[in-house]
Motif scaffolding. Sequence first.
Motif, PDB file in Angstrom:
ATOM      1  N   VAL A  52      43.245  41.630  40.719  1.00 20.38           N
ATOM      2  CA  VAL A  52      43.262  42.571  39.709  1.00 20.38           C
ATOM      3  C   VAL A  52      42.166  42.894  38.763  1.00 20.38           C
ATOM      4  O   VAL A  52      41.332  43.644  38.761  1.00 20.38           O
ATOM      5  N   THR A  53      41.920  41.768  37.866  1.00 20.91           N
ATOM      6  CA  THR A  53      40.860  41.612  37.022  1.00 20.91           C
ATOM      7  C   THR A  53      39.502  41.633  37.588  1.00 20.91           C
ATOM      8  O   THR A  53      38.554  42.705  37.000  1.00 20.91           O
ATOM      9  N   TYR A  54      39.396  41.067  38.524  1.00 21.92           N
ATOM     10  CA  TYR A  54      37.942  40.986  39.053  1.00 21.92           C
ATOM     11  C   TYR A  54      37.645  42.356  39.872  1.00 21.92           C
ATOM     12  O   TYR A  54      36.659  43.133  39.770  1.00 21.92           O
ATOM     13  N   ALA A  55      38.702  43.048  40.714  1.00 23.41           N
ATOM     14  CA  ALA A  55      38.425  44.130  41.233  1.00 23.41           C
ATOM     15  C   ALA A  55      38.307  45.471  40.177  1.00 23.41           C
ATOM     16  O   ALA A  55      37.463  46.116  40.617  1.00 23.41           O
ATOM     17  N   LYS A  56      38.941  45.263  39.082  1.00 28.12           N
ATOM     18  CA  LYS A  56      38.802  46.420  38.094  1.00 28.12           C
ATOM     19  C   LYS A  56      37.355  46.524  37.606  1.00 28.12           C
ATOM     20  O   LYS A  56      36.567  47.446  37.327  1.00 28.12           O
ATOM     21  N   ALA A  57      36.850  45.211  37.634  1.00 28.61           N
ATOM     22  CA  ALA A  57      35.271  45.034  37.042  1.00 28.61           C
ATOM     23  C   ALA A  57      34.305  45.639  38.053  1.00 28.61           C
ATOM     24  O   ALA A  57      33.372  46.248  37.685  1.00 28.61           O
ATOM     25  N   VAL A  58      34.652  45.168  39.360  1.00 24.93           N
ATOM     26  CA  VAL A  58      33.728  45.914  40.284  1.00 24.93           C
ATOM     27  C   VAL A  58      33.875  47.425  40.442  1.00 24.93           C
ATOM     28  O   VAL A  58      32.755  48.135  40.490  1.00 24.93           O
ATOM     29  N   LEU A  59      35.240  47.936  40.321  1.00 25.79           N
ATOM     30  CA  LEU A  59      35.456  49.381  40.579  1.00 25.79           C
ATOM     31  C   LEU A  59      34.956  50.188  39.461  1.00 25.79           C
ATOM     32  O   LEU A  59      34.474  51.176  39.279  1.00 25.79           O
ATOM     33  N   ASN A  60      34.860  49.602  38.301  1.00 29.50           N
ATOM     34  CA  ASN A  60      34.151  50.210  37.093  1.00 29.50           C
ATOM     35  C   ASN A  60      32.731  50.371  37.099  1.00 29.50           C
ATOM     36  O   ASN A  60      32.199  51.503  36.658  1.00 29.50           O
ATOM     37  N   ARG A  61      32.127  49.691  37.913  1.00 27.60           N
ATOM     38  CA  ARG A  61      30.607  49.747  38.217  1.00 27.60           C
ATOM     39  C   ARG A  61      30.136  50.869  39.330  1.00 27.60           C
ATOM     40  O   ARG A  61      29.220  51.241  39.355  1.00 27.60           O
ATOM     41  N   LEU A  62      31.507  51.488  39.920  1.00 24.44           N
ATOM     42  CA  LEU A  62      31.195  52.385  40.853  1.00 24.44           C
ATOM     43  C   LEU A  62      30.254  53.747  40.509  1.00 24.44           C
ATOM     44  O   LEU A  62      29.461  54.368  40.991  1.00 24.44           O
ATOM     45  N   LYS A  63      30.650  53.852  39.147  1.00 23.48           N
ATOM     46  CA  LYS A  63      29.993  55.239  38.606  1.00 23.48           C
ATOM     47  C   LYS A  63      28.503  55.101  38.254  1.00 23.48           C
ATOM     48  O   LYS A  63      27.661  56.129  38.170  1.00 23.48           O
ATOM     49  N   GLU A  64      28.022  53.943  38.549  1.00 22.27           N
ATOM     50  CA  GLU A  64      26.746  53.708  38.411  1.00 22.27           C
ATOM     51  C   GLU A  64      25.790  53.913  39.802  1.00 22.27           C
ATOM     52  O   GLU A  64      24.683  53.832  39.660  1.00 22.27           O
ATOM     53  N   LEU A  65      26.706  53.945  40.842  1.00 25.61           N
ATOM     54  CA  LEU A  65      25.888  54.126  42.140  1.00 25.61           C
ATOM     55  C   LEU A  65      24.925  55.430  42.024  1.00 25.61           C
ATOM     56  O   LEU A  65      25.436  56.561  41.574  1.00 25.61           O
ATOM     57  N   PRO A  66      23.832  55.405  42.762  1.00 28.73           N
ATOM     58  CA  PRO A  66      22.916  56.398  42.606  1.00 28.73           C
ATOM     59  C   PRO A  66      23.190  57.489  43.736  1.00 28.73           C
ATOM     60  O   PRO A  66      23.601  56.914  44.783  1.00 28.73           O
ATOM     61  N   ALA A  67      22.806  58.391  43.475  1.00 28.54           N
ATOM     62  CA  ALA A  67      22.937  59.767  44.448  1.00 28.54           C
ATOM     63  C   ALA A  67      21.867  59.099  45.496  1.00 28.54           C
ATOM     64  O   ALA A  67      20.757  58.347  45.236  1.00 28.54           O
TER      65      ALA A  67
END
Length: 436
Positions: free
Chosen positions: A316-331
């Motif tokens: 859960v800790t690892y997954a949350k850190a990865v999911l938090n970076r999804l907002k940085e995905l470029p168009a």
Amino acid sequence: MPRFYDMFQERIKEKHDVWRNRYHESPKGIGSLIKPEIRKWWIPVSIKTYERKPSDFNVLAIDSSYQMERLTNGGLFYVVRALGLNGKNEYRELEADFDYAEGPAHEVTSIVQRKMEYLEIKLAAEAISNGFEGVVLIDGSLYGRISHLIIESPLSNDRDFFIRYYQEVTKLFKLARGNNVLVIGISKESGSRFFRDFLIKQIVTLPEVRGDVPEEEAKRLISTALDRKGEAFGHVKQLKLKYSNIGLLEDVLKELTTPRPDYQLIETSITEPGYTIPLLLGPSSRWLRRIRQIEMNPEGYLESHFPVLSNNEDFVTYAKAVLNRLKELPAIVSFHILPDRRDSPLRIDVPAFCIGLSTKFQDVGWPEPTDEDISRVLSIVATGYGGLDYHNIWLWKVDREVKFHRREFDDMYLSKFKELVGVSLNARDYRRVRFV
């Protein structure tokens, strides 16, 4: 005569006109409006004007392949490999495993195909980490590679796959942006429909299309159609009761729910080489809803979509850190290019930052046109175009090298696996239904 061929000849007699018309047909009702709209957003140009010497570019071309087999004990043995070629330099990745998988055959095949993408992305990231500078070419759509739903994998011992997948995606884009590496996805005869959707949005506000329906209501209708078909057609029934004239909106919905690819519209409407206006692409409504769920309650999302792994606090800790970076995905900036009138259009994808845009993936709704300079991208596509037989010379070479023949898999990989686990398998020991 082969058995059944006489019956096939009868079907030809019955359906030859239907098949011919269905293959070449334009969108019903709105075809006369879409064709001129295509031309409005088409940029005619001789692609050769952008062509340069291949040696002018430092290109890393990446492709992948796989083979797999379901065995009599219900287990799955698979091998996935990716190859990157940069002149005389070679980059390789391979994943091989035996596992048990839940779900129907197409879902199992799909997850192994995602592993192909994963290895391609991982290989590109590692090459840049090791100092590669230049252009990364990937065979396929970049947009498709960042649009997968983030759920628990059906492979019993690889349930966190999509978390690792998106970890590599965000890593690649961060490295490419930081090192000024141009990443391009090239695909031929892509099944994408983003250009068609963009065109429909342009014409839906025309009085002859929407009738008496207000513009905003017509726009909401087509937005609903892309996400919830049944609800959209139900709304059409209500519009017919509310307004005496709803124009061609019902035809618009039928077109939106027909999986007609962009390249077919281009082939039937365009008579000269050129390319479509580049469009900024964002996530589907379904993908965006998942991201909103993640932002509001990441633990709840993981509990719902990773039911087995969510009991593990480290995961859960690892997954949350990865999911938090999804907002940085470029168009993703995407367009179609027709190098030769006799050929099929190529779909080209690049991250927005590669042409100077900072737009994020989740900030884009309907496809949006952009007038940013794409001449460097066009030069690479034009230089790599090898005519009707080779849509890209760099990708053609790596495809040939990484291709995975069934006999090679059976004789070398599967046979070694049999030896390792201590079982003797012959042709009768395989399951009757293969995945590839």
